[in-house]
Design a protein around this motif. Structure first.
Motif, PDB file in Angstrom:
ATOM      1  N   VAL A  69       0.738  -1.219   0.072  1.00 30.65           N
ATOM      2  CA  VAL A  69       0.016  -0.031   0.131  1.00 30.65           C
ATOM      3  C   VAL A  69       0.867   1.254  -0.146  1.00 30.65           C
ATOM      4  CG1 VAL A  69      -1.594   1.125   1.247  1.00 30.65           C
ATOM      5  CG2 VAL A  69      -2.225  -1.061   1.121  1.00 30.65           C
ATOM      6  N   ALA A 105       0.707   3.712  -3.105  1.00 29.13           N
ATOM      7  CA  ALA A 105       0.096   5.166  -2.822  1.00 29.13           C
ATOM      8  C   ALA A 105       1.168   6.116  -3.294  1.00 29.13           C
ATOM      9  CB  ALA A 105      -0.117   5.358  -1.422  1.00 29.13           C
ATOM     10  N   VAL A 141      -4.127   5.014   8.235  1.00 29.05           N
ATOM     11  CA  VAL A 141      -4.723   4.254   6.953  1.00 29.05           C
ATOM     12  C   VAL A 141      -6.024   5.187   6.685  1.00 29.05           C
ATOM     13  CG1 VAL A 141      -6.128   2.173   6.786  1.00 29.05           C
ATOM     14  CG2 VAL A 141      -3.917   2.013   8.217  1.00 29.05           C
ATOM     15  N   ARG A 163      -6.579   6.804   2.722  1.00 23.93           N
ATOM     16  CA  ARG A 163      -7.889   6.321   2.135  1.00 23.93           C
ATOM     17  C   ARG A 163      -8.574   7.741   1.587  1.00 23.93           C
ATOM     18  NH1 ARG A 163      -9.885   2.830   5.366  1.00 23.93           N
ATOM     19  NH2 ARG A 163     -11.179   4.259   6.453  1.00 23.93           N
ATOM     20  N   ALA A 182       1.771   7.261   4.193  1.00 19.43           N
ATOM     21  CA  ALA A 182       2.666   5.973   3.358  1.00 19.43           C
ATOM     22  C   ALA A 182       3.711   5.821   4.212  1.00 19.43           C
ATOM     23  CB  ALA A 182       2.786   6.171   1.862  1.00 19.43           C
ATOM     24  N   THR A 199      -5.221   0.336  -5.240  1.00 21.99           N
ATOM     25  CA  THR A 199      -4.830   0.467  -3.639  1.00 21.99           C
ATOM     26  C   THR A 199      -5.918   0.721  -2.877  1.00 21.99           C
ATOM     27  OG1 THR A 199      -2.916   1.823  -5.033  1.00 21.99           O
ATOM     28  CG2 THR A 199      -3.218   1.953  -2.376  1.00 21.99           C
ATOM     29  N   LEU A 235      -6.936  -2.702  -1.309  1.00 19.49           N
ATOM     30  CA  LEU A 235      -5.806  -3.013  -0.465  1.00 19.49           C
ATOM     31  C   LEU A 235      -5.760  -2.232   0.987  1.00 19.49           C
ATOM     32  CD1 LEU A 235      -2.657  -3.688  -2.811  1.00 19.49           C
ATOM     33  CD2 LEU A 235      -4.055  -5.419  -1.689  1.00 19.49           C
ATOM     34  N   VAL A 236      -5.977  -1.041   0.923  1.00 20.59           N
ATOM     35  CA  VAL A 236      -6.045  -0.349   2.384  1.00 20.59           C
ATOM     36  C   VAL A 236      -7.042  -0.917   3.297  1.00 20.59           C
ATOM     37  CG1 VAL A 236      -6.502   1.969   3.199  1.00 20.59           C
ATOM     38  CG2 VAL A 236      -5.339   1.933   1.180  1.00 20.59           C
TER      39      VAL A 236
END
Length: 464
Positions: free
Chosen positions: A20, A24, A81, A85, A125, A183, A186-187
């Motif tokens: 991720v 990102a 996280v 997003r 990130a 992504t 996956l997050v």
């Protein structure tokens, strides 16, 4: 420096975390550079000359560089996280607007909103990696992250060139949105998060001062090319920007004294490696911001390379990054970052000086630009992972988001200021003489970064 905790908060999810973080950051890095190779085509369709080309790059970097400080605080308080997003969603929407922009003004505004999304993504990130990995594993993970995220910044011209010549410049913004679709799911697989505050507190005044300071200075530097240094708009922008930057530090000190939540935790600068690392970042990334902007324009507008050829011609640094960054990360974790940070910029400075051999003949690429870019790539690969490790390794884990944000902001602001100064260095247009002046400036900045690192950085090998 506060010793890291024995257990990484995101240890169970660290493989997903690394993917991720790489994807990102890849999105942000790709978008920062993919536009460079499209600038002649954008100018051809939307008009505006060098000024519009500069703003297409710097509108993104202004919001990215100034708001990344706010995002670092949000990352520590809301959760890394969650902030990633949010940033990916904003970035994706802005990318669509860029793709359909009918005028240069709309494109510039959409690019500014892309910068907002990028600002939310970038510090979170890297802070996720710091939270998920420890010791030598952390250095190796940062090396992998550096290789791919940094390679995206230089791979952009290759991807952009093929797209511009094949289906048109607007599609570059569609392509940069593709990794976002991969992504975000996956997050959602990351089961934990990292928060270090009970409630969100944002230094609004500090954020405004940062935006006005950075934006005002950049506005003045870019618009002086079109309006002149004495124009009221230019003078007002430079004065407002300078005044805001001067007021920023006292305000942050005041917030700190009143037990508030400052935009920049100034106590981070008590750590020697953090301060010296950011000084080196200012010089080194300022140089890199100028070289890729100027060289990409030079190859197309002076030597007449098609966009895809110009993209391939600037590929060597990407290959060097992919080949060396992870290995360098492992060695710097074992032996310390100091001499890697000193040697890397010095090698890159030699590469910049080699490009002084470039003249009017495009065949000169083989004995000037190509070897110069190879050395620049080797220098970047030698320097960038140790630099990141030195800076973030000097701050407590709980403040990794803020520390990452400060370092990223310094890097982005350095690049956008040198792009804003490109008009002054180039003399109003791209030429052989302008390229030579830009390479001399770049070499001096890189040499300064090498000296600062050699003198100031102290080795403190990461724990295994």
């Amino acid at each position: 420096m506060t010793a890291p905790a024995a257990t990484a908060p995101l240890r169970d999810d660290r493989r997903v975390v690394l993917v991720v973080a790489i994807l990102a950051s890849f999105v942000v890095g790709l978008d920062s550079s993919v536009v460079n190779v499209a600038l002649p085509a954008i100018r051809g369709e939307l008009g505006g000359g060098l000024v519009v080309q500069q703003w297409t790059v710097d509108a993104y970097l202004v919001t990215l560089g100034s708001l990344i400080l706010v995002a670092g605080s949000l990352s520590d308080l809301f959760g890394r996280v969650r902030i990633i997003r949010w940033g990916l969603v904003v970035f994706g929407v802005a990318s669509v607007v860029c793709a359909i922009a009918p005028t240069g003004e709309v494109l510039v505004v959409a690019r500014a909103f892309q910068g907002v999304g990028g600002a939310l993504v970038t510090p979170s990130a890297l802070a996720l990696i710091v939270a998920a990995f420890r010791g030598a594993a952390q250095a190796k993970a940062i090396g992998s992250w550096t290789a791919w995220s940094s390679a995206a910044s230089i791979l952009g011209p290759v991807v952009g060139g093929l797209i511009v010549d094949g289906i048109g410049w607007r599609w570059i913004f569609v392509v940069t949105a593709v990794p976002i679709a991969v992504t975000i799911p996956l997050v959602r697989r990351i089961s934990g998060d990292v928060r270090t505050g009970d409630r969100p507190r944002v230094d609004v005044v500090g954020a405004v001062l940062a935006v006005l300071g950075v934006g005002g200075v950049v506005l003045g530097l870019i618009e002086q090319e079109r309006l002149g240094w004495g124009a009221p708009v230019v003078v007002a922008a430079l004065v407002l920007g300078a005044a805001s930057l001067v007021a920023f530090v006292p305000w942050e000190l005041r917030v700190t004294r009143t037990a508030g939540s400052p935009l920049v935790p100034l106590e981070l600068f008590r750590a020697r490696n953090f301060t010296v690392g950011n000084l080196a970042t200012l010089s080194i990334y300022g140089a890199l911001g100028m070289v890729f902007f100027v060289v990409t324009l030079f190859l197309q507008e002076v030597w007449g390379f098609p966009a895809w050829v110009a993209g391939l011609a600037t590929l060597p640094p990407t290959l060097m990054l992919l080949a060396l960054s992870t290995t360098v990360g492992s060695f710097s974790g074992r032996y310390g970052p100091r001499w890697f940070m000193a040697a890397g910029p010095a090698v890159a400075a030699v590469g910049a000086l080699l490009m002084l051999l470039a003249g009017d003949d495009p065949a000169g690429y083989w004995w000037s630009v190509l070897p110069g870019l190879v050395l620049i790539g080797a220098g970047i690969a030698t320097m960038v992972t140790p630099l990141t490790s030195a800076v973030l390794g000097s701050v407590p884990q709980a403040e990794a988001g803020a520390g990452s944000a400060v370092n990223n902001a310094v890097a982005r602001i350095a690049g956008l200021v040198t792009v804003a100064l490109a008009g002054v260095v180039l003399g109003g247009g791209v030429s052989v003489d302008g390229l030579h002046r830009a390479m001399v400036v770049m070499a001096l900045l890189l040499a300064a970064g090498a000296v600062v690192s050699a003198v100031g950085i102290r080795n403190a090998p990461l724990r295994s």
